[in-house]
Design an enzyme around this catalytic site. Structure first.
Site, short mmCIF file in Angstrom:
data_model
loop_
_atom_site.label_atom_id
_atom_site.label_comp_id
_atom_site.label_asym_id
_atom_site.label_seq_id
_atom_site.Cartn_x
_atom_site.Cartn_y
_atom_site.Cartn_z
N HIS A 80 -9.94 -4.11 9.50
CA HIS A 80 -8.82 -4.26 8.50
C HIS A 80 -9.25 -3.97 7.46
CE1 HIS A 80 -5.93 -6.76 6.27
NE2 HIS A 80 -5.11 -6.24 7.24
N GLY A 134 -0.87 -5.67 1.77
CA GLY A 134 -0.65 -4.70 2.54
C GLY A 134 -1.77 -4.35 2.99
N CYS A 135 -1.91 -3.26 4.17
CA CYS A 135 -3.32 -3.17 4.88
C CYS A 135 -3.13 -1.77 5.70
CB CYS A 135 -3.48 -4.11 5.83
SG CYS A 135 -3.47 -5.84 4.84
N ALA A 136 -4.34 -1.77 5.93
CA ALA A 136 -4.73 -0.68 6.89
C ALA A 136 -5.38 -1.36 8.37
CB ALA A 136 -5.72 0.25 6.44
N GLU A 148 0.56 -1.21 -0.08
CA GLU A 148 -0.03 0.02 0.02
C GLU A 148 0.80 1.25 0.02
OE1 GLU A 148 0.23 -1.99 2.44
OE2 GLU A 148 0.34 -0.93 4.54
#
Lengths: 501, 415, 149, 246, 379
Positions: free
Chosen positions: E182, E12-14, A288
């Protein structure tokens, strides 16, 4: 304290005394000081320890008096402890250093291009004569929308920015610093003349090269050298360099001695300092974050430039490429493990990464499975050696190829693999002005152009043979390929049938 | 158009070539008091030494006059000038009308009044005939005394040495070649000459020539006496301005000319060793009696005579002098007070290089032994180039352009 | 007139111009080895190569319009061909007084004292015609044979 | 002065609005209710001033060439990424990788900063970027630093709190760090050394400290209570001898 | 097309998490708002939530959340459940139809308790039995997947942006005392709901940002102890490590985080003798559980919430407190969105956890700490 080196010369120089006229051209041309003139004896002497077999003296010798061959001196035969294995240990025992080398992987790994055969039309459909009939190689790189909306004869939404190539070959990233300005000028001019692109690498864009901006892909790498607003604006596209095939996963640095005035000005770092390129971008530690940088660059250039992301071909390349496509990249450049470089740790170069053929096939397949192949163009590189490699790459699914080693060979590189020393006798991988001037960019551009044109003709011939007259009909057309001498698994990964099937 | 040229040496040839460059038709006459097609005066010492054969003495090929449309009147020479009538009166009385006249009578040896000088075996060293007559009297082992260690004396000495003659030179000054070499250079040159057998007497001069009819010796101002079989007077040359006497043409030391080589009288030009023209380094006009100068002045005069427009004001004294294998070149000023001098002296190698600089510009140099590419120095003098940034490099054995500022080098080399 | 111009930024200082100049002026034209090993006297190169790394360039006679060497030549051996503009020294008449060396502002006249003293200089390979050998054989296009720009 | 209420706005819309305004000649923009919008001031080269109320998103002022941004709040990761010019004043904390590869301009942070701040910061000719941190810094501060000036004031530290984290100046090969406080040798990268300040250092510091006090209303005497240490690299070729030719 | 379990898909992430340390429950609206701010950190291919305290009426039952590919498999599973568990309740999880959420499977939940005689027969405790059951279903039964299995908690996840997933599951209608969320950015599209985060096992849920480079070293270590890493995801591995170290090894939390994100050797070298001895032992023994590479994780349990970064902090995280609330997120904006004026906000250091424990909880495995430390170590 001086320690005698156990490393023996790799090469033997034979001087044919009947031919040598003692003109001293060899003496003058060898930056490694292999040849010297002994006034007392009126003889030219060669000290082979420093010889890298770049063939400069051989080529320049007006009487053909010189031959360089592998040093016939041999250790006791040993298939395990080969001479190279022993030599590496001697060098490291003497220096304690990481073994450094240049250009691409030279180990005898299989070259899959050579196990793929092309198709040709016979009877059931006609082949085409490219000499007389149209034969289109024009290629567009960039994100293609899934659909067009046309109302009242008007395109409702502009096409995303595209790079237009007259032929599906671009010059791959090579920085000013790793190669000389004259080498870059040669490629830039050839790219301009032939309607394609060169790539700045992470060396910035020298002021003399701004005139070639329309044919430049400007790179943003981890060191961010020479990156500023004008630079980003100057190029036709921006490439985020994540990795390169020759040394996936590691950074590099341009040693301070190569950072002379021009390099310093272009990279915007002080003269003589190491230009350190960290392994990662420190603003990209996850997928990201890549999206963040892609959009940061798009914001900075008003969404007017395609953004390419260059990665090395590694094990999980298909998934990575998918992520990159979804992160907003317009172009993905994949560099296979045979790709060249100015300097790479030997063990990395020879042991890390995967062949571009597999990577390309896997990525193309994956992106198609995910129905996002249109969102991104694929450019592959990493030892594209001839036009047949290119045709095979496009049939496997590439939009275009990057060439670098081939381009440098066209400029005179002789594959001595000593780029990292900065003493390139051919004026290519050097910043020593005395050496760099040996490459006249006018001649260089002509040679690079000739190569592109020759390959263009050959690609056209091969396309014609397949009965295809537009390159897009070859793209991903794997039925045009057949494997030979490959295992089931290899055929499966490449997505091609065996010859005879 | 009638062109008339008095004299038949380099200046005359320069004029012929200059005229023909502009005017292909006009008739040209050369009046010479020598019986030869144009020959090279500097070659007479080589001729004497046997290094140059008769046929190689000629400055231009035999067909030169014909090709150029020149009538050559050899032998009698011009005697007088009738300026108003625009006529040259030859010694044999013939009159030659002209529209444009060039006086290129050159120089004549300066012979001082020395007692007993009127003798056989006393020679000057100026014309071909001088050396021809000299040659007839030579025999191996004979002794010659030369008065004057200048350029002529030295070249005469070299030729005589080649022929096995014992040579002594008597020079009033304290060194050889004082007009072209400074003391350091002269010391080396003297050493070279002595190594070849020349004996020198400095600071002295001949007061009397001894002998009856033939020279047998000389007595010197110092009171010393020297035996000899021949005497060569090589003190110098003065402009041969005889022809313009009482013509109103302005004469100082030589015939005064402007940069177009015009004398004070219309349609009359002068060039060569007879002319006193503007020059590069000296404020006052000078006679610079060297061949390159003569040719250029002649050519300038020729062009202008034929209606062209050319000027020459950059006369520069310079010399390339060989003594056997020892080479010397020099040009311009020798230096002294008011000049910056830088030099390299390697006495043991007989190497000497001196640059004379004024206002950061080269105004003179002396090069001994290694003279290759010293023309670059001459060029720098001529063009008055600022040399501050690379003057040291000019002292190198072989000067070049590598040390020059890039722009200046390119301007020079690419133009 | 066409002259040889050097582009010093591309001169590799290799000296091949000299090798080919020597060959072209030897009795064995086109055969470098014989030119070097058999011709006697071996001709001097008419091309001068100067080097002060990284700078290097070669230099030949400029064949000046107002050729100082021609005007200064005491024997008349040095002549400018009115048709071609090429300045050629007639070595048969040259006696090696080196006045040309003294006046050539390019330092492009060399002394050859192997046999009798004679001044040698670039003759643009006029005898062979065409492009001078040094230009023809410069490996890096550093020598150009062209009209003045 | 133009005010834009950013609440609920997407970054692309907000940034386009800002770019438009500035290109129309607006000299001062106030963005209120900013929360998480990325790329504000990206590539900005104009002489304009942007005041941000709230928490701007990542890559604030990335590739910025010269403008002024004042943030009343904290900033997130990647602020001043590859910035070439301009001034950023942050009345709060900054997060990780502030000033990555920054080559010009100045960043003032009133409070603390995160990890990898000033990583690979460069100086070039008359471009001498500077980051002034009022509080403390995290690990890898000034990693690979190649030029410029980094100042950490350590204001408001607890007695046992470190002014910088570990690996301070690892791989540093240019520029200078000024720390107002002690730093243990083990906190430093092996490429840096501590040296004493010269008069010139004091002059340089004075300029930045003056600005810091002015921007944030901090009393100068407060800062002057503790001395500074100066950190510089041992050399500009930290990895010169690491390789052997194959 | 291969999905999680068949191929390894890095992503990937939050992440974001909110807890009330007093155990007071609050609606799911905040967590949706919080994660929505970080929209650009995900790519629409995964979103999910874990919520604790949402099923007070069934707090003694294990709440199984199922994805079924089709009805037949649902029937099959229900039969299997009946064989092993007492089913207190079973229903389709209520969802809201939405344009942005496509290809949803059948989503059901069952509140179950293992049958005593089954436990006796298999000689395992209740939790272990549940774990084995979950493993078995997930690895052996095609078309059914248990994505939540804890008591009084539940995971809600799917393919889509997290805010859309939250809306889909009508999370604003639930009340919990811990919420984690998430947003996922996978590097390809499995289009499979099970691949989304959080990953759970019993009441332990994990949301994660980053890619664990030590994945296969950790996986093979775990598989020695009977775990089946069927999803090939980092998150799964983290959850199992946590489960193994906490539940099976009974290690205190601070030891667990030191094993997962241990200090560097030269830091250990500088510690006092006692500390050094412990840390050295942890690294030596649990080296296979060192989680290497960039990560920031949020682990939820019934007892609290733990946030942890990799030891060189390659992924961002921010923590804040206000009153009884603890917030942790990838970006500050995510916290500010739901708590405009936190009392205390800090950047946790690499390898140093943020531990938020319920004041009411009496954790069996976690040593009693001071009040301060209960909220946040090293805050």
């Amino acid at each position: 304290m001086s320690l005698k080196s156990y490393v023996t010369p790799s090469f033997l120089i034979e001087r044919n005394k009947d031919r040598c006229i003692k003109c001293k051209v060899c003496v003058q041309q060898c930056a490694n000081e292999v040849h010297r003139y002994d006034e007392e004896d009126d003889e030219i002497i060669s000290e082979e320890h420093q010889c890298v077999n770049c063939q400069r003296c051989v080529t320049m010798c007006p009487t053909g008096a010189l031959t360089i061959r592998r040093n016939p001196n041999e250790l006791r035969q040993n298939s395990n402890w080969t001479a190279e294995a022993v030599r590496a240990i001697y060098i490291q025992a003497e220096t304690g250093g990481i073994l450094l080398t240049g250009m691409g992987n030279d180990r005898p790994y299989p070259v899959y291009w050579d196990n793929i055969l092309l198709n040709a039309s016979q009877v059931t459909n006609p082949s085409i004569d490219p000499l007389r009939e149209p034969m289109e190689l024009k290629t567009h790189l960039g994100r293609k929308p899934d659909s067009l909306s046309i109302k009242e004869g008007k395109l409702q939404k502009k096409l995303p920015p595209q790079l237009e190539l007259e032929l599906p070959i671009m010059f791959s990233a090579m920085s000013f610093g790793s190669i000389s300005l004259n080498a870059i000028k040669s490629l830039a001019e050839a790219a301009k003349q032939e309607g394609t692109y060169f790539n700045t690498g992470e060396g910035g864009l020298h002021r003399d090269l701004y005139q070639y901006g329309k044919n430049a892909i400007v790179q943003v790498a981890s060191g961010r050298f020479g990156v500023h607003a004008d630079y980003l604006q100057a190029g036709a596209a921006i490439e985020i360099k994540i990795g390169q095939g020759a040394k996936p996963g590691i950074g590099g640095h341009l040693p301070g001695e190569k950072v002379e005035r021009e390099v310093s000005e272009t990279r915007m770092i002080p003269e003589g300092t190491d230009a350190i390129s960290p392994a990662p971008h420190h603003d990209i530690y996850s997928i990201e974050d890549l999206r963040q940088l892609i959009y940061s660059l798009k914001e900075a250039t008003n969404y007017e430039k395609p953004v390419s992301v260059k990665i090395a071909a590694v094990h999980n390349v298909a998934a990575i490429a998918s992520g990159i496509a979804r992160a907003g990249a317009d172009i993905i450049a994949i560099d296979g493990y045979r790709g060249g470089t100015g300097a790479a740790p030997l063990r990395i170069r020879d042991n890390v990464g995967i062949p571009i053929e597999f990577a390309l096939a896997a990525v193309d397949t994956r992106l198609r499975q995910e129905a996002i192949r249109n969102q991104v163009s694929l450019v592959v590189g990493g030892s594209i050696r001839n036009s047949a490699d290119i045709v095979k790459a496009i049939a496997l699914g590439a939009d275009a190829v990057y060439i670098a080693s081939s381009a440098l060979l066209a400029l005179g590189c002789h594959m001595c693999q000593k780029c990292y020393t900065g003493k390139c006798n051919w004026g290519i991988a050097t910043q020593d002005p005395h050496l760099a001037k040996r490459l006249n960019p006018e001649l260089g551009a002509q040679r690079a152009r000739n190569l592109l044109r020759a390959w263009k003709h050959e690609i056209q011939e091969m396309l014609g043979g397949m009965g295809i007259n537009a390159i897009e009909s070859l793209r991903g057309n794997r039925l045009m390929l057949r494997g030979i001498g490959l295992t089931e698994k290899e055929l499966q990964i490449l997505g091609i049938k065996n010859a005879g099937e | 158009m009638e062109y008339c040229i008095v004299g038949n040496s380099a200046a005359a040839i320069g004029a012929v070539e200059g005229i023909r460059g502009v005017d292909k038709k006009g008739t040209m006459t050369i009046i010479s008091d020598e019986p030869y097609s144009v020959y090279s005066r500097p070659l007479i010492s080589y001729y004497l030494a046997g290094k140059v054969s008769e046929d190689k003495m000629y400055y231009r090929p035999p067909e030169f006059y014909q090709n150029m449309g020149v009538e050559l009147l050899c032998g009698s020479g011009a005697g007088k000038l009738a300026v108003r009538e625009k006529t040259v009166i030859l010694r044999d009385g013939t009159k030659k009308k002209y529209d444009r006249l060039l006086i290129a009578t050159g120089g004549k040896p300066f012979v001082p009044p020395i007692k007993g000088l009127k003798k056989q075996n006393v020679h000057t060293f100026h014309k071909w005939d001088d050396v021809k007559s000299l040659a007839e009297e030579l025999s191996a082992g004979c002794k010659a005394v030369i008065i004057g260690a200048g350029l002529i004396g030295v070249k005469a000495a070299e030729a005589l040495l080649c022929l096995g003659v014992e040579v002594s030179i008597i020079e009033l000054a304290d060194r050889v070649l004082s007009s072209v070499l400074d003391e350091q250079a002269a010391a080396i040159a003297q050493e070279v000459m002595e190594e070849h057998g020349v004996k020198f007497v400095f600071g002295d001069t001949v007061t009397e020539v001894l002998g009856e009819g033939r020279v047998e010796g000389v007595s010197l101002k110092s009171g010393n006496k020297m035996e000899c079989d021949m005497l060569i007077v090589a003190i110098g040359v003065v402009p041969n301005t005889d022809i313009v006497k009482d013509t109103g043409i302005n004469v100082n030391r030589g015939i005064v000319v402007n940069e177009r080589m015009e004398t004070s009288v219309e349609d009359i030009y002068a060039a060569g060793d007879v002319a006193e023209g503007k020059n590069l380094l000296w404020a006052e006009q000078r006679v610079i009696p060297i061949l390159p100068n003569a040719y250029k002045q002649g050519e300038t005069a020729g062009v202008n005579m034929a209606g062209g427009n050319k000027s020459f004001s950059k006369g520069l004294a310079m010399n390339s002098l060989g003594f056997f294998d020892f080479k010397m070149t020099s040009a311009g000023m020798q230096g002294g007070e008011g000049y910056e001098e830088i030099y390299t002296l390697k006495a043991e190698d007989k190497f000497y290089r001196k640059l004379v600089i004024k206002d950061n510009r080269l105004v003179g140099f002396i090069a001994l032994k290694d003279i290759d590419r010293t023309g670059i120095l001459t060029g720098l003098i001529k063009d008055q180039v600022e040399i501050t940034k690379f003057k040291e490099a000019l002292l190198k054995t072989e000067p070049g352009f590598a040390e020059w500022p890039k722009e200046l080098r390119k301007e020079r080399m690419l133009s | 007139m066409k002259r040889v111009y050097v582009r010093e930024e591309y001169c590799a200082g290799c000296g091949l111009c000299q090798v080919h100049c020597i060959t072209a002026h030897s009795e064995y034209k086109g055969d470098i080895i014989k030119a070097y090993k058999k011709s006697f006297p071996r001709p001097l190169a008419r091309v001068i190569v100067e080097e002060k790394r990284p700078l290097s360039f070669s230099l030949q006679c400029r064949h000046c319009e107002e050729a100082e060497c021609v005007k200064a030549c005491i024997t008349g051996a040095m002549q400018k061909d009115p048709a071609t503009g090429i300045v050629i020294n007639d070595t048969a008449r040259c006696i090696g007084c080196w006045t040309c060396v003294l006046v050539c502002p390019y330092g492009a006249v060399r002394r050859d004292e192997t046999l009798h003293k004679v001044a040698v200089k670039c003759d643009m390979c006029a005898e062979a015609g065409g492009v001078p050998s040094c230009v023809e054989n410069c490996p890096n296009g550093a020598l150009e044979y062209r009209e003045e720009r | 002065m133009q005010t834009i209420d950013a609440s609920g706005m997407l970054y692309r819309d907000l940034n386009e609005l800002v770019r438009d305004s500035i290109s129309r000649g607006v000299k001062e923009i106030c963005l209120i209710n900013v929360n998480g919008q990325r790329y504000i001031g990206d590539g900005l080269a104009k002489d304009a001033s942007t005041i941000i109320e709230g928490t701007p998103g990542n890559d604030l002022a990335a590739f910025m060439e010269g403008a002024r941004i004042e943030v009343h709040g904290n900033v997130q990761d990647g602020t001043a990424n590859t910035m070439n010019g301009g001034t950023i004043i942050i009345h709060g904390d900054a997060r990780d990788a502030l000033g990555y590869s920054m080559r010009g301009g100045e960043v003032y942070v009133r409070g603390d900063v995160g990890y990898r701040v000033g990583i690979h910061m460069k100086g070039y000719q008359d471009m001498n970027p500077a980051i002034v941190v009022g509080g403390k810094a995290g690990d890898f501060f000034a990693e690979y630093m190649a030029g410029g000036i980094m100042i950490v004031l350590g204001l408001g530290l607890a007695p046992d709190e470190d002014i910088v984290g570990n690996y301070c100046g690892t791989g540093m090969h240019g520029g200078v760090i000024y720390l107002r406080g002690e730093v243990a040798p083990e906190q430093l990268g092996k490429e840096v050394k501590v040296v004493s300040l010269t008069k010139e250092d004091t002059r340089i510091l004075d300029e930045y400290l003056h600005n810091y006090c002015r921007y944030f209303g901090v009393e100068r005497e407060e800062i002057d209570k503790k001395p500074f240490r100066k950190l510089i690299p041992y050399n500009k070729r930290p990895y010169g001898n690491m390789y052997a030719g194959w | 097309m291969l999905r999680e379990g068949q191929i390894r898909i890095p992503s990937g992430c939050a992440i974001s998490g909110i807890m009330n340390k007093k155990g007071r429950v609050f609606g799911g609206g905040d967590i949706i708002n919080s994660i929505a701010v970080m929209h650009d950190r995900s790519n629409g291919l995964g979103g999910g939530f874990a919520a604790y305290g949402i099923y007070p009426e069934f707090k003694e039952e294990y709440a199984f959340h199922f994805f079924f590919d089709h009805t037949a498999i649902k029937n099959e599973i229900e039969a299997l459940l009946k064989k092993n568990f007492i089913i207190a309740s079973g229903e389709a999880i209520p969802v809201r139809k939405s344009n942005s959420i496509k290809d949803a499977p059948l989503i059901w939940r069952y509140f179950v308790r293992p049958k005593h005689r089954v436990l006796v027969k298999q000689e395992v405790d209740e939790e272990e039995f549940v774990v084995r059951f979950v493993m078995r279903v997930n690895s052996e039964i095609d078309g059914a997947y248990i994505f939540s299995s804890g008591k009084n908690m539940g995971a809600f996840k799917g393919v889509g942006y997290p805010e859309d997933i939250g809306e889909f599951y009508r999370l604003e209608e639930y009340s919990g005392y811990i919420w984690t969320a998430h947003g996922r950015f996978p590097t390809n599209t499995p289009g499979w709901w099970g691949g989304a985060h959080p990953f759970t096992l019993l009441d332990c849920s994990v949301v994660h940002n980053g890619e664990i480079s030590s994945y296969d070293a950790n996986r093979r270590q775990l598989e020695m102890y009977g775990y089946k890493c069927v999803l090939q995801t980092d998150t799964e591995v983290v959850a199992y490590i946590f489960d193994y170290l906490m539940r099976k090894q009974g290690l205190p939390l601070d030891v667990i985080v030191k094993a997962m994100a241990s200090p560097f050797w030269h830091e250990i070298d500088r510690m006092n003798k006692k500390e050094k001895e412990i840390l050295r032992a942890i690294r030596v023994v649990y080296g296979g559980f060192l989680v290497n590479g960039p990560f920031s994780i949020l682990i939820g349990t019934n007892q609290g919430m733990i946030a942890l970064n990799d030891r060189i902090k390659l992924r961002p995280s921010i923590a804040a407190t206000k009153g009884d609330y603890l917030y942790v997120a990838s970006e500050e904006a995510a916290i500010r969105q739901v708590c405009s004026k936190p009392e205390h906000m800090w950047m946790p250091r690499g390898g140093e956890p943020v531990i938020g424990l319920l004041e009411t909880s009496q954790p069996t495995c976690v040593p009693v700490r001071t009040e301060q430390e209960k909220i946040a170590i090293n805050s």
